[in-house]
Design a protein around this motif. Structure first.
Motif, PDB file in Angstrom:
ATOM      1  N   SER A 195      -2.979  20.461 -10.936  1.00 51.59           N
ATOM      2  CA  SER A 195      -1.846  21.304 -10.551  1.00 51.59           C
ATOM      3  C   SER A 195      -0.494  20.712 -10.955  1.00 51.59           C
ATOM      4  O   SER A 195       0.506  21.431 -10.984  1.00 51.59           O
ATOM      5  N   VAL A 196      -0.445  19.412 -11.259  1.00 55.24           N
ATOM      6  CA  VAL A 196       0.837  18.784 -11.593  1.00 55.24           C
ATOM      7  C   VAL A 196       0.865  18.204 -12.995  1.00 55.24           C
ATOM      8  O   VAL A 196       1.916  17.719 -13.437  1.00 55.24           O
ATOM      9  N   LYS A 197      -0.244  18.241 -13.690  1.00 51.81           N
ATOM     10  CA  LYS A 197      -0.289  17.686 -15.048  1.00 51.81           C
ATOM     11  C   LYS A 197       0.741  18.356 -15.941  1.00 51.81           C
ATOM     12  O   LYS A 197       0.878  19.573 -15.940  1.00 51.81           O
ATOM     13  N   GLY A 198       1.455  17.538 -16.687  1.00 49.42           N
ATOM     14  CA  GLY A 198       2.479  18.053 -17.582  1.00 49.42           C
ATOM     15  C   GLY A 198       3.823  18.256 -16.918  1.00 49.42           C
ATOM     16  O   GLY A 198       4.825  18.481 -17.609  1.00 49.42           O
ATOM     17  N   ARG A 199       3.871  18.183 -15.584  1.00 45.35           N
ATOM     18  CA  ARG A 199       5.135  18.360 -14.852  1.00 45.35           C
ATOM     19  C   ARG A 199       5.557  17.088 -14.128  1.00 45.35           C
ATOM     20  O   ARG A 199       6.751  16.808 -14.008  1.00 45.35           O
ATOM     21  N   PHE A 200       4.589  16.339 -13.617  1.00 48.00           N
ATOM     22  CA  PHE A 200       4.876  15.123 -12.853  1.00 48.00           C
ATOM     23  C   PHE A 200       4.504  13.894 -13.678  1.00 48.00           C
ATOM     24  O   PHE A 200       3.551  13.914 -14.455  1.00 48.00           O
ATOM     25  N   THR A 201       5.248  12.822 -13.467  1.00 48.64           N
ATOM     26  CA  THR A 201       4.963  11.550 -14.125  1.00 48.64           C
ATOM     27  C   THR A 201       5.046  10.420 -13.109  1.00 48.64           C
ATOM     28  O   THR A 201       6.067  10.281 -12.429  1.00 48.64           O
ATOM     29  N   ILE A 202       3.971   9.656 -13.012  1.00 46.57           N
ATOM     30  CA  ILE A 202       3.963   8.492 -12.136  1.00 46.57           C
ATOM     31  C   ILE A 202       4.236   7.252 -12.976  1.00 46.57           C
ATOM     32  O   ILE A 202       3.755   7.135 -14.109  1.00 46.57           O
ATOM     33  N   SER A 203       5.007   6.336 -12.421  1.00 43.19           N
ATOM     34  CA  SER A 203       5.296   5.086 -13.117  1.00 43.19           C
ATOM     35  C   SER A 203       5.498   3.996 -12.061  1.00 43.19           C
ATOM     36  O   SER A 203       5.611   4.293 -10.870  1.00 43.19           O
ATOM     37  N   ARG A 204       5.552   2.772 -12.512  1.00 44.69           N
ATOM     38  CA  ARG A 204       5.749   1.672 -11.578  1.00 44.69           C
ATOM     39  C   ARG A 204       6.563   0.573 -12.224  1.00 44.69           C
ATOM     40  O   ARG A 204       6.517   0.374 -13.443  1.00 44.69           O
ATOM     41  N   ASP A 205       7.288  -0.156 -11.366  1.00 47.36           N
ATOM     42  CA  ASP A 205       8.044  -1.333 -11.771  1.00 47.36           C
ATOM     43  C   ASP A 205       7.489  -2.488 -10.960  1.00 47.36           C
ATOM     44  O   ASP A 205       7.806  -2.637  -9.772  1.00 47.36           O
ATOM     45  N   ASN A 206       6.636  -3.279 -11.568  1.00 44.21           N
ATOM     46  CA  ASN A 206       5.959  -4.341 -10.823  1.00 44.21           C
ATOM     47  C   ASN A 206       6.923  -5.441 -10.381  1.00 44.21           C
ATOM     48  O   ASN A 206       6.668  -6.122  -9.393  1.00 44.21           O
ATOM     49  N   LYS A 250       9.728  -4.915  -9.100  1.00 41.03           N
ATOM     50  CA  LYS A 250      10.333  -4.402  -7.870  1.00 41.03           C
ATOM     51  C   LYS A 250       9.292  -3.927  -6.863  1.00 41.03           C
ATOM     52  O   LYS A 250       9.652  -3.437  -5.790  1.00 41.03           O
ATOM     53  N   ASN A 251       8.008  -4.031  -7.199  1.00 44.30           N
ATOM     54  CA  ASN A 251       6.930  -3.534  -6.335  1.00 44.30           C
ATOM     55  C   ASN A 251       7.184  -2.086  -5.920  1.00 44.30           C
ATOM     56  O   ASN A 251       7.030  -1.714  -4.746  1.00 44.30           O
ATOM     57  N   THR A 252       7.579  -1.292  -6.876  1.00 42.63           N
ATOM     58  CA  THR A 252       7.963   0.080  -6.589  1.00 42.63           C
ATOM     59  C   THR A 252       7.234   1.043  -7.531  1.00 42.63           C
ATOM     60  O   THR A 252       7.085   0.760  -8.718  1.00 42.63           O
ATOM     61  N   VAL A 253       6.795   2.160  -6.958  1.00 45.23           N
ATOM     62  CA  VAL A 253       6.186   3.226  -7.743  1.00 45.23           C
ATOM     63  C   VAL A 253       7.077   4.453  -7.649  1.00 45.23           C
ATOM     64  O   VAL A 253       7.722   4.689  -6.613  1.00 45.23           O
ATOM     65  N   TYR A 254       7.127   5.203  -8.719  1.00 45.62           N
ATOM     66  CA  TYR A 254       7.971   6.391  -8.790  1.00 45.62           C
ATOM     67  C   TYR A 254       7.122   7.620  -9.117  1.00 45.62           C
ATOM     68  O   TYR A 254       6.088   7.515  -9.781  1.00 45.62           O
ATOM     69  N   LEU A 255       7.582   8.759  -8.675  1.00 49.31           N
ATOM     70  CA  LEU A 255       6.984  10.032  -9.065  1.00 49.31           C
ATOM     71  C   LEU A 255       8.121  10.941  -9.508  1.00 49.31           C
ATOM     72  O   LEU A 255       8.901  11.403  -8.685  1.00 49.31           O
ATOM     73  N   GLN A 256       8.189  11.145 -10.813  1.00 48.20           N
ATOM     74  CA  GLN A 256       9.175  12.060 -11.369  1.00 48.20           C
ATOM     75  C   GLN A 256       8.571  13.452 -11.395  1.00 48.20           C
ATOM     76  O   GLN A 256       7.520  13.663 -12.007  1.00 48.20           O
ATOM     77  N   MET A 257       9.236  14.384 -10.731  1.00 44.03           N
ATOM     78  CA  MET A 257       8.709  15.748 -10.607  1.00 44.03           C
ATOM     79  C   MET A 257       9.659  16.703 -11.315  1.00 44.03           C
ATOM     80  O   MET A 257      10.821  16.834 -10.914  1.00 44.03           O
ATOM     81  N   ASN A 258       9.159  17.352 -12.341  1.00 41.65           N
ATOM     82  CA  ASN A 258       9.937  18.317 -13.099  1.00 41.65           C
ATOM     83  C   ASN A 258       9.323  19.712 -12.965  1.00 41.65           C
ATOM     84  O   ASN A 258       8.175  19.853 -12.540  1.00 41.65           O
ATOM     85  N   SER A 259      10.099  20.708 -13.321  1.00 40.74           N
ATOM     86  CA  SER A 259       9.630  22.103 -13.264  1.00 40.74           C
ATOM     87  C   SER A 259       8.991  22.412 -11.917  1.00 40.74           C
ATOM     88  O   SER A 259       7.889  22.975 -11.839  1.00 40.74           O
ATOM     89  N   LEU A 260       9.671  22.037 -10.866  1.00 40.24           N
ATOM     90  CA  LEU A 260       9.117  22.180  -9.524  1.00 40.24           C
ATOM     91  C   LEU A 260       8.917  23.640  -9.160  1.00 40.24           C
ATOM     92  O   LEU A 260       9.698  24.522  -9.547  1.00 40.24           O
ATOM     93  N   LYS A 261       7.838  23.876  -8.393  1.00 35.26           N
ATOM     94  CA  LYS A 261       7.481  25.206  -7.936  1.00 35.26           C
ATOM     95  C   LYS A 261       7.481  25.205  -6.408  1.00 35.26           C
ATOM     96  O   LYS A 261       7.350  24.158  -5.777  1.00 35.26           O
ATOM     97  N   SER A 262       7.547  26.397  -5.840  1.00 34.01           N
ATOM     98  CA  SER A 262       7.546  26.486  -4.379  1.00 34.01           C
ATOM     99  C   SER A 262       6.266  25.896  -3.795  1.00 34.01           C
ATOM    100  O   SER A 262       6.287  25.324  -2.701  1.00 34.01           O
TER     101      SER A 262
END
Length: 123
Positions: free
Chosen positions: A62-73, A75-87
């Motif tokens: 449901s999120v492929k192509g719209r969301f991107t997960i990444s991490r900065d080791n 900083k021990n931090t993970v990110y979720l970039q969410m584009n083309s958001l839907k209701s």
């Protein structure tokens, strides 16, 4: 281990948002992280996961192509970039961590969970 999620908010459909999750406590370099979400009246569902090195990721269809997960080791931090958001992306988003290589898609395989951050997409 403690997880602190942040970055949620209100966004219009078609917009973008980035949520973050910072891990603290006793951590080695080997841990997988994931994002899950739970909408009102629905069960928690898998969104994305990233392995210990950041080299392998996996997403819900449901999120492929719209969301991107990444991490900065560093900083021990993970990110979720969410584009083309839907209701239908409206939910509380939870980050999770487990001390293994990953990736992991099943929620019951994670030992540590953050408190959740609300993402609301208005149509």
């Amino acid at each position: 281990v403690q997880l602190q999620a942040s970055g949620g908010g209100l966004v219009q459909a078609g917009g973008s948002l980035r949520v973050s999750c910072a891990a603290s406590g006793r951590l080695s370099s080997i841990y997988v992280m994931g994002w899950f979400r739970q909408a009102p009246g629905k069960e928690r569902e898998f969104v994305a996961t990233i392995n210990w090195s950041g080299g392998v990721t996996d997403y819900a269809d449901s999120v492929k192509g719209r969301f991107t997960i990444s991490r900065d080791n560093a900083k021990n931090t993970v990110y979720l970039q969410m584009n083309s958001l839907k209701s239908e992306d409206t939910a509380v988003y939870y980050c999770a961590l487990d001390r293994t290589y990953g990736p992991l898609k099943e929620s019951d395989e994670y030992d540590y969970w953050g408190q959740g951050t609300q993402v609301t997409v208005s149509s």
